[in-house]
Design a protein around this motif. Structure first.
Motif, PDB file in Angstrom:
ATOM      1  N   MET A   1       0.841  -1.199   0.000  1.00 52.84           N
ATOM      2  CA  MET A   1       0.000   0.000   0.000  1.00 52.84           C
ATOM      3  C   MET A   1       0.873   1.244   0.000  1.00 52.84           C
ATOM      4  O   MET A   1       1.804   1.358   0.784  1.00 52.84           O
ATOM      5  CB  MET A   1      -0.909   0.008   1.239  1.00 52.84           C
ATOM      6  N   ILE A   2       0.561   2.183  -0.884  1.00 55.11           N
ATOM      7  CA  ILE A   2       1.263   3.459  -0.928  1.00 55.11           C
ATOM      8  C   ILE A   2       0.597   4.426   0.037  1.00 55.11           C
ATOM      9  O   ILE A   2      -0.623   4.592   0.019  1.00 55.11           O
ATOM     10  CB  ILE A   2       1.250   4.056  -2.349  1.00 55.11           C
ATOM     11  N   VAL A   3       1.403   5.043   0.887  1.00 51.06           N
ATOM     12  CA  VAL A   3       0.888   6.040   1.829  1.00 51.06           C
ATOM     13  C   VAL A   3       1.257   7.421   1.291  1.00 51.06           C
ATOM     14  O   VAL A   3       2.434   7.754   1.140  1.00 51.06           O
ATOM     15  CB  VAL A   3       1.472   5.840   3.242  1.00 51.06           C
ATOM     16  N   LEU A   4       0.223   8.202   1.002  1.00 49.07           N
ATOM     17  CA  LEU A   4       0.406   9.534   0.431  1.00 49.07           C
ATOM     18  C   LEU A   4       0.138  10.576   1.500  1.00 49.07           C
ATOM     19  O   LEU A   4      -0.931  10.593   2.119  1.00 49.07           O
ATOM     20  CB  LEU A   4      -0.565   9.718  -0.739  1.00 49.07           C
ATOM     21  N   GLY A   5       1.104  11.445   1.743  1.00 55.26           N
ATOM     22  CA  GLY A   5       0.927  12.540   2.690  1.00 55.26           C
ATOM     23  C   GLY A   5       0.380  13.761   1.966  1.00 55.26           C
ATOM     24  O   GLY A   5       0.977  14.219   0.985  1.00 55.26           O
ATOM     25  N   LEU A   6      -0.739  14.276   2.442  1.00 47.89           N
ATOM     26  CA  LEU A   6      -1.373  15.444   1.838  1.00 47.89           C
ATOM     27  C   LEU A   6      -1.206  16.634   2.768  1.00 47.89           C
ATOM     28  O   LEU A   6      -1.571  16.574   3.943  1.00 47.89           O
ATOM     29  CB  LEU A   6      -2.868  15.161   1.617  1.00 47.89           C
ATOM     30  N   VAL A 125       4.584  12.672  -1.109  1.00 44.57           N
ATOM     31  CA  VAL A 125       3.938  13.872  -0.565  1.00 44.57           C
ATOM     32  C   VAL A 125       3.292  14.662  -1.692  1.00 44.57           C
ATOM     33  O   VAL A 125       3.916  14.912  -2.725  1.00 44.57           O
ATOM     34  CB  VAL A 125       4.962  14.771   0.166  1.00 44.57           C
ATOM     35  N   VAL A 126       2.036  15.055  -1.483  1.00 39.79           N
ATOM     36  CA  VAL A 126       1.363  15.982  -2.395  1.00 39.79           C
ATOM     37  C   VAL A 126       1.108  17.281  -1.646  1.00 39.79           C
ATOM     38  O   VAL A 126       0.581  17.279  -0.529  1.00 39.79           O
ATOM     39  CB  VAL A 126       0.054  15.399  -2.969  1.00 39.79           C
ATOM     40  N   VAL A 127       1.529  18.379  -2.227  1.00 40.45           N
ATOM     41  CA  VAL A 127       1.334  19.701  -1.644  1.00 40.45           C
ATOM     42  C   VAL A 127       0.255  20.435  -2.437  1.00 40.45           C
ATOM     43  O   VAL A 127       0.310  20.497  -3.664  1.00 40.45           O
ATOM     44  CB  VAL A 127       2.649  20.507  -1.648  1.00 40.45           C
ATOM     45  N   VAL A 128      -0.721  20.970  -1.716  1.00 46.21           N
ATOM     46  CA  VAL A 128      -1.787  21.756  -2.328  1.00 46.21           C
ATOM     47  C   VAL A 128      -1.390  23.225  -2.237  1.00 46.21           C
ATOM     48  O   VAL A 128      -0.983  23.706  -1.177  1.00 46.21           O
ATOM     49  CB  VAL A 128      -3.130  21.495  -1.617  1.00 46.21           C
ATOM     50  N   THR A 129      -1.501  23.930  -3.358  1.00 48.42           N
ATOM     51  CA  THR A 129      -1.028  25.312  -3.403  1.00 48.42           C
ATOM     52  C   THR A 129      -2.025  26.188  -4.142  1.00 48.42           C
ATOM     53  O   THR A 129      -2.994  25.709  -4.733  1.00 48.42           O
ATOM     54  CB  THR A 129       0.361  25.373  -4.097  1.00 48.42           C
ATOM     55  N   ALA A 130      -1.781  27.489  -4.101  1.00 49.81           N
ATOM     56  CA  ALA A 130      -2.545  28.489  -4.856  1.00 49.81           C
ATOM     57  C   ALA A 130      -1.727  29.771  -4.824  1.00 49.81           C
ATOM     58  O   ALA A 130      -0.818  29.921  -3.995  1.00 49.81           O
ATOM     59  CB  ALA A 130      -3.933  28.712  -4.258  1.00 49.81           C
ATOM     60  N   ALA A 131      -2.043  30.689  -5.706  1.00 51.85           N
ATOM     61  CA  ALA A 131      -1.332  31.964  -5.730  1.00 51.85           C
ATOM     62  C   ALA A 131      -1.556  32.720  -4.414  1.00 51.85           C
ATOM     63  O   ALA A 131      -2.620  32.592  -3.803  1.00 51.85           O
ATOM     64  CB  ALA A 131      -1.815  32.810  -6.900  1.00 51.85           C
ATOM     65  N   ARG A 165       8.872  22.602  -3.286  1.00 58.20           N
ATOM     66  CA  ARG A 165      10.185  22.078  -3.685  1.00 58.20           C
ATOM     67  C   ARG A 165      10.379  20.650  -3.184  1.00 58.20           C
ATOM     68  O   ARG A 165      10.993  19.820  -3.860  1.00 58.20           O
ATOM     69  CB  ARG A 165      11.289  22.985  -3.130  1.00 58.20           C
ATOM     70  N   GLN A 166       9.860  20.352  -2.007  1.00 57.98           N
ATOM     71  CA  GLN A 166      10.045  19.032  -1.404  1.00 57.98           C
ATOM     72  C   GLN A 166       8.964  18.026  -1.813  1.00 57.98           C
ATOM     73  O   GLN A 166       9.058  16.847  -1.483  1.00 57.98           O
ATOM     74  CB  GLN A 166      10.058  19.158   0.123  1.00 57.98           C
ATOM     75  N   ALA A 167       7.937  18.486  -2.527  1.00 64.10           N
ATOM     76  CA  ALA A 167       6.803  17.623  -2.848  1.00 64.10           C
ATOM     77  C   ALA A 167       7.109  16.660  -3.994  1.00 64.10           C
ATOM     78  O   ALA A 167       7.934  16.940  -4.862  1.00 64.10           O
ATOM     79  CB  ALA A 167       5.597  18.486  -3.225  1.00 64.10           C
ATOM     80  N   ASP A 168       6.410  15.519  -3.986  1.00 61.17           N
ATOM     81  CA  ASP A 168       6.436  14.609  -5.132  1.00 61.17           C
ATOM     82  C   ASP A 168       5.382  15.009  -6.150  1.00 61.17           C
ATOM     83  O   ASP A 168       5.528  14.779  -7.346  1.00 61.17           O
ATOM     84  CB  ASP A 168       6.174  13.169  -4.652  1.00 61.17           C
ATOM     85  N   PHE A 169       4.281  15.590  -5.658  1.00 61.25           N
ATOM     86  CA  PHE A 169       3.197  16.070  -6.503  1.00 61.25           C
ATOM     87  C   PHE A 169       2.742  17.428  -5.982  1.00 61.25           C
ATOM     88  O   PHE A 169       2.779  17.667  -4.778  1.00 61.25           O
ATOM     89  CB  PHE A 169       1.992  15.112  -6.464  1.00 61.25           C
ATOM     90  N   VAL A 170       2.294  18.295  -6.894  1.00 59.61           N
ATOM     91  CA  VAL A 170       1.743  19.596  -6.510  1.00 59.61           C
ATOM     92  C   VAL A 170       0.381  19.758  -7.192  1.00 59.61           C
ATOM     93  O   VAL A 170       0.256  19.507  -8.394  1.00 59.61           O
ATOM     94  CB  VAL A 170       2.675  20.760  -6.924  1.00 59.61           C
ATOM     95  N   ILE A 171      -0.627  20.136  -6.425  1.00 62.37           N
ATOM     96  CA  ILE A 171      -1.949  20.427  -6.977  1.00 62.37           C
ATOM     97  C   ILE A 171      -2.250  21.900  -6.731  1.00 62.37           C
ATOM     98  O   ILE A 171      -2.250  22.353  -5.592  1.00 62.37           O
ATOM     99  CB  ILE A 171      -3.034  19.547  -6.331  1.00 62.37           C
TER     100      ILE A 171
END
Length: 201
Positions: A1-6, A125-131, A165-171
């Motif tokens: 199982m993959i554990v994804l940190g949000l 790790v997925v990081v959620v971002t916005a301007a 910068r440290q994320a594997d994914f960015v939304i």
């Protein structure tokens, strides 16, 4: 199982993104929801012992507790030493349940993932971002929020640019939540090995 940190800074759309994972059928452990649950359960006697008068009728009074800890770094550390291990134990039990059930992916929604050293607890790790202007407008629209409070919260968080910068994914939720939902679906497919050119097992 993959554990994804949000994770993501305040006002970036993390909670909405967590709901998108849940809507897609991915198990999500919500740290904030867990704290709410603990504040009417396991944490109550521990918080009352450390901060007398902050609980009532078997529930932590968050307003009274905030008054005692928010302006006192030592008191805040004392509270974190009580709450963080309980949240982590709850998350570990959550992961164990879903690993046993054969889930291919599970999400840990951790607001302060980088700030609390949570990177080593997850596979990706997925990081959620916005301007910044979108973030500011969202946060200042919240009841009881002020420029000073917003600045104080940001000062305690790892900067958004460093998180990305440290994320594997960015939304980026600044392009609208439908675009974010599509990004979540693509990420789930990629993590499941269901991307172009990748053999499926």
């Amino acid at each position: 199982m993959i554990v994804l940190g949000l994770t993501g800074s305040i006002g970036m759309g993390k909670s909405a993104t967590a709901e998108m994972f849940a809507d897609a059928g991915v198990p999500v452990h919500d740290s904030d929801e867990t704290v709410h649950r603990l504040y009417s359960g396991k944490a109550v006697p521990l918080v009352e012992a450390a901060f007398p008068g902050t609980t009532q009728a078997g529930v932590v009074d968050r307003v009274k507790l905030a008054a005692k800890v928010l302006a006192d770094p030592a008191a805040l550390k004392k509270l974190e030493a009580i709450v963080h291990p309980l949240v982590r134990a709850d998350a570990d039990a959550f992961l164990a349940r879903h690993r046993e059930a054969g889930a291919p992916l599970a999400v840990l929604d951790i607001p302060l993932l980088f700030e609390t050293g949570g990177r080593n607890r997850v596979d990706k790790v997925v990081v959620v971002t916005a301007a910044p202007d979108i973030q500011r407008a969202r946060v200042l629209a919240r009841p009881g929020m002020s420029e000073e409070k917003f600045a104080s919260i940001l000062a305690k968080q790892v900067p958004d640019a460093e998180k990305r910068r440290q994320a594997d994914f960015v939304i980026d939720t600044g392009h609208g939540f439908e675009a974010a939902r599509m990004a979540v679906a693509a990420m789930i497919a990629e993590l499941a090995g269901d991307k172009p050119g990748t053999p499926r097992s």
